[in-house]
Scaffold this motif. Structure first.
Motif, PDB file in Angstrom:
ATOM      1  N   PHE A  67     -11.052 -76.740-107.449  1.00  0.00           N
ATOM      2  CA  PHE A  67     -11.598 -78.084-107.614  1.00  0.00           C
ATOM      3  C   PHE A  67     -10.678 -79.103-106.959  1.00  0.00           C
ATOM      4  O   PHE A  67      -9.460 -79.002-107.070  1.00  0.00           O
ATOM      5  N   ASP A  68     -11.252 -80.113-106.312  1.00  0.00           N
ATOM      6  CA  ASP A  68     -10.565 -81.343-105.940  1.00  0.00           C
ATOM      7  C   ASP A  68     -11.085 -82.398-106.907  1.00  0.00           C
ATOM      8  O   ASP A  68     -12.274 -82.724-106.890  1.00  0.00           O
ATOM      9  N   LEU A  69     -10.231 -82.896-107.753  1.00  0.00           N
ATOM     10  CA  LEU A  69     -10.628 -83.894-108.744  1.00  0.00           C
ATOM     11  C   LEU A  69     -10.172 -85.266-108.280  1.00  0.00           C
ATOM     12  O   LEU A  69      -8.974 -85.538-108.208  1.00  0.00           O
ATOM     13  N   ASP A  70     -11.128 -86.124-107.943  1.00  0.00           N
ATOM     14  CA  ASP A  70     -10.826 -87.476-107.478  1.00  0.00           C
ATOM     15  C   ASP A  70     -10.462 -88.328-108.699  1.00  0.00           C
ATOM     16  O   ASP A  70     -11.257 -88.451-109.633  1.00  0.00           O
ATOM     17  N   VAL A  71      -9.252 -88.874-108.691  1.00  0.00           N
ATOM     18  CA  VAL A  71      -8.760 -89.670-109.815  1.00  0.00           C
ATOM     19  C   VAL A  71      -8.381 -91.067-109.325  1.00  0.00           C
ATOM     20  O   VAL A  71      -7.898 -91.222-108.210  1.00  0.00           O
ATOM     21  N   PRO A  72      -8.604 -92.101-110.137  1.00  0.00           N
ATOM     22  CA  PRO A  72      -8.255 -93.447-109.703  1.00  0.00           C
ATOM     23  C   PRO A  72      -6.753 -93.710-109.748  1.00  0.00           C
ATOM     24  O   PRO A  72      -6.254 -94.564-109.021  1.00  0.00           O
ATOM     25  N   ASP A  73      -6.023 -92.975-110.603  1.00  0.00           N
ATOM     26  CA  ASP A  73      -4.598 -93.211-110.793  1.00  0.00           C
ATOM     27  C   ASP A  73      -3.896 -91.851-110.859  1.00  0.00           C
ATOM     28  O   ASP A  73      -3.977 -91.151-111.871  1.00  0.00           O
ATOM     29  N   LEU A  74      -3.227 -91.468-109.771  1.00  0.00           N
ATOM     30  CA  LEU A  74      -2.598 -90.151-109.700  1.00  0.00           C
ATOM     31  C   LEU A  74      -1.533 -89.977-110.771  1.00  0.00           C
ATOM     32  O   LEU A  74      -1.455 -88.934-111.414  1.00  0.00           O
ATOM     33  N   ALA A  75      -0.734 -90.998-111.022  1.00  0.00           N
ATOM     34  CA  ALA A  75       0.328 -90.890-112.029  1.00  0.00           C
ATOM     35  C   ALA A  75      -0.252 -90.635-113.419  1.00  0.00           C
ATOM     36  O   ALA A  75       0.237 -89.782-114.165  1.00  0.00           O
ATOM     37  N   ALA A  76      -1.311 -91.345-113.780  1.00  0.00           N
ATOM     38  CA  ALA A  76      -1.933 -91.155-115.094  1.00  0.00           C
ATOM     39  C   ALA A  76      -2.578 -89.768-115.185  1.00  0.00           C
ATOM     40  O   ALA A  76      -2.470 -89.096-116.214  1.00  0.00           O
ATOM     41  N   ALA A  77      -3.231 -89.321-114.119  1.00  0.00           N
ATOM     42  CA  ALA A  77      -3.884 -88.008-114.122  1.00  0.00           C
ATOM     43  C   ALA A  77      -2.862 -86.880-114.208  1.00  0.00           C
ATOM     44  O   ALA A  77      -3.073 -85.900-114.925  1.00  0.00           O
ATOM     45  N   THR A  78      -1.754 -87.002-113.494  1.00  0.00           N
ATOM     46  CA  THR A  78      -0.734 -85.954-113.563  1.00  0.00           C
ATOM     47  C   THR A  78      -0.069 -85.931-114.935  1.00  0.00           C
ATOM     48  O   THR A  78       0.246 -84.869-115.451  1.00  0.00           O
ATOM     49  N   ALA A  79       0.108 -87.106-115.536  1.00  0.00           N
ATOM     50  CA  ALA A  79       0.680 -87.151-116.884  1.00  0.00           C
ATOM     51  C   ALA A  79      -0.246 -86.441-117.875  1.00  0.00           C
ATOM     52  O   ALA A  79       0.212 -85.643-118.702  1.00  0.00           O
ATOM     53  N   LEU A  80      -1.545 -86.701-117.787  1.00  0.00           N
ATOM     54  CA  LEU A  80      -2.508 -86.051-118.686  1.00  0.00           C
ATOM     55  C   LEU A  80      -2.530 -84.544-118.447  1.00  0.00           C
ATOM     56  O   LEU A  80      -2.487 -83.757-119.395  1.00  0.00           O
ATOM     57  N   ALA A  81      -2.592 -84.128-117.179  1.00  0.00           N
ATOM     58  CA  ALA A  81      -2.606 -82.694-116.870  1.00  0.00           C
ATOM     59  C   ALA A  81      -1.360 -82.009-117.438  1.00  0.00           C
ATOM     60  O   ALA A  81      -1.442 -80.914-117.997  1.00  0.00           O
ATOM     61  N   SER A  90       2.852 -78.242-106.329  1.00  0.00           N
ATOM     62  CA  SER A  90       3.380 -78.828-105.096  1.00  0.00           C
ATOM     63  C   SER A  90       3.914 -80.207-105.426  1.00  0.00           C
ATOM     64  O   SER A  90       3.659 -80.737-106.506  1.00  0.00           O
ATOM     65  N   GLY A  91       4.597 -80.781-104.470  1.00  0.00           N
ATOM     66  CA  GLY A  91       4.967 -82.182-104.583  1.00  0.00           C
ATOM     67  C   GLY A  91       3.769 -83.036-104.211  1.00  0.00           C
ATOM     68  O   GLY A  91       2.730 -82.531-103.780  1.00  0.00           O
ATOM     69  N   VAL A  92       3.905 -84.334-104.361  1.00  0.00           N
ATOM     70  CA  VAL A  92       2.843 -85.255-103.956  1.00  0.00           C
ATOM     71  C   VAL A  92       2.765 -85.236-102.436  1.00  0.00           C
ATOM     72  O   VAL A  92       3.783 -85.309-101.740  1.00  0.00           O
ATOM     73  N   GLN A  93       1.563 -85.125-101.933  1.00  0.00           N
ATOM     74  CA  GLN A  93       1.290 -85.036-100.494  1.00  0.00           C
ATOM     75  C   GLN A  93       0.493 -86.267-100.051  1.00  0.00           C
ATOM     76  O   GLN A  93       0.005 -87.021-100.874  1.00  0.00           O
ATOM     77  N   GLY A  94       0.289 -86.388 -98.759  1.00  0.00           N
ATOM     78  CA  GLY A  94      -0.616 -87.397 -98.216  1.00  0.00           C
ATOM     79  C   GLY A  94       0.030 -88.740 -97.998  1.00  0.00           C
ATOM     80  O   GLY A  94       1.166 -88.992 -98.353  1.00  0.00           O
ATOM     81  N   ALA A  95      -0.763 -89.595 -97.399  1.00  0.00           N
ATOM     82  CA  ALA A  95      -0.324 -90.953 -97.089  1.00  0.00           C
ATOM     83  C   ALA A  95      -0.177 -91.761 -98.377  1.00  0.00           C
ATOM     84  O   ALA A  95      -0.831 -91.465 -99.374  1.00  0.00           O
ATOM     85  N   PRO A  96       0.659 -92.797 -98.347  1.00  0.00           N
ATOM     86  CA  PRO A  96       0.824 -93.618 -99.557  1.00  0.00           C
ATOM     87  C   PRO A  96      -0.490 -94.177-100.101  1.00  0.00           C
ATOM     88  O   PRO A  96      -0.639 -94.341-101.306  1.00  0.00           O
ATOM     89  N   ALA A  97      -1.458 -94.430 -99.233  1.00  0.00           N
ATOM     90  CA  ALA A  97      -2.725 -94.997 -99.693  1.00  0.00           C
ATOM     91  C   ALA A  97      -3.646 -93.964-100.341  1.00  0.00           C
ATOM     92  O   ALA A  97      -4.561 -94.326-101.078  1.00  0.00           O
ATOM     93  N   ALA A  98      -3.442 -92.671-100.076  1.00  0.00           N
ATOM     94  CA  ALA A  98      -4.330 -91.633-100.623  1.00  0.00           C
ATOM     95  C   ALA A  98      -3.530 -90.377-100.984  1.00  0.00           C
ATOM     96  O   ALA A  98      -3.718 -89.314-100.402  1.00  0.00           O
ATOM     97  N   PRO A  99      -2.640 -90.474-101.977  1.00  0.00           N
ATOM     98  CA  PRO A  99      -1.827 -89.308-102.343  1.00  0.00           C
ATOM     99  C   PRO A  99      -2.651 -88.247-103.077  1.00  0.00           C
ATOM    100  O   PRO A  99      -3.686 -88.552-103.676  1.00  0.00           O
ATOM    101  N   TRP A 100      -2.159 -87.005-103.011  1.00  0.00           N
ATOM    102  CA  TRP A 100      -2.773 -85.901-103.744  1.00  0.00           C
ATOM    103  C   TRP A 100      -1.708 -84.874-104.107  1.00  0.00           C
ATOM    104  O   TRP A 100      -0.624 -84.874-103.534  1.00  0.00           O
TER     105      TRP A 100
END
Length: 117
Positions: A67-81, A90-100
């Protein structure tokens, strides 16, 4: 007539743990349960059912589908997960505007938390 995806089934050694993790992460409720099967609500009004099938063996190797889960706030989603027992793969990847980031659920199934910027 084209087929449509009616369900996505994840093999699981711990149905209750899978339901707790994925149900909380995706805000889905359990709709039915048997000894070897558990259904969560559909992924959207016309989406597939998310289900878990009990299997005796633990996951081995890398997922061939995730699954790719689109989240509005990566920090909040990673905290919940993380609170639910997931762990980063993995570490955070991608451009600052669209991290994953790639994560694993408690049984080791990979999924991505993405932002579309």
């Amino acid at each position: 007539m084209s087929p449509r995806v009616a369900g996505i089934i994840i093999d699981s050694a711990d149905l209750d743990g899978a339901a707790r993790f994925w149900g909380t992460l995706l805000d889905l409720k359990v709709t039915s349960r048997a000894d070897d099967w558990l259904d969560l609500e559909r992924l959207g009004p016309d989406g597939p059912m998310l289900s878990f099938q009990r299997v005796p063996e633990r996951k081995k190797g890398k997922n061939r589908l995730h699954f790719d889960l689109d989240v509005p706030d990566l920090a909040a989603a990673t905290a919940l997960a993380g609170e639910l027992g997931g762990r980063p793969a993995s570490g955070v990847q991608g451009a600052p505007a669209a991290p994953w980031q790639v994560w694993r659920d408690p049984e080791g199934n990979e999924f991505c938390l993405i932002t579309e910027g």
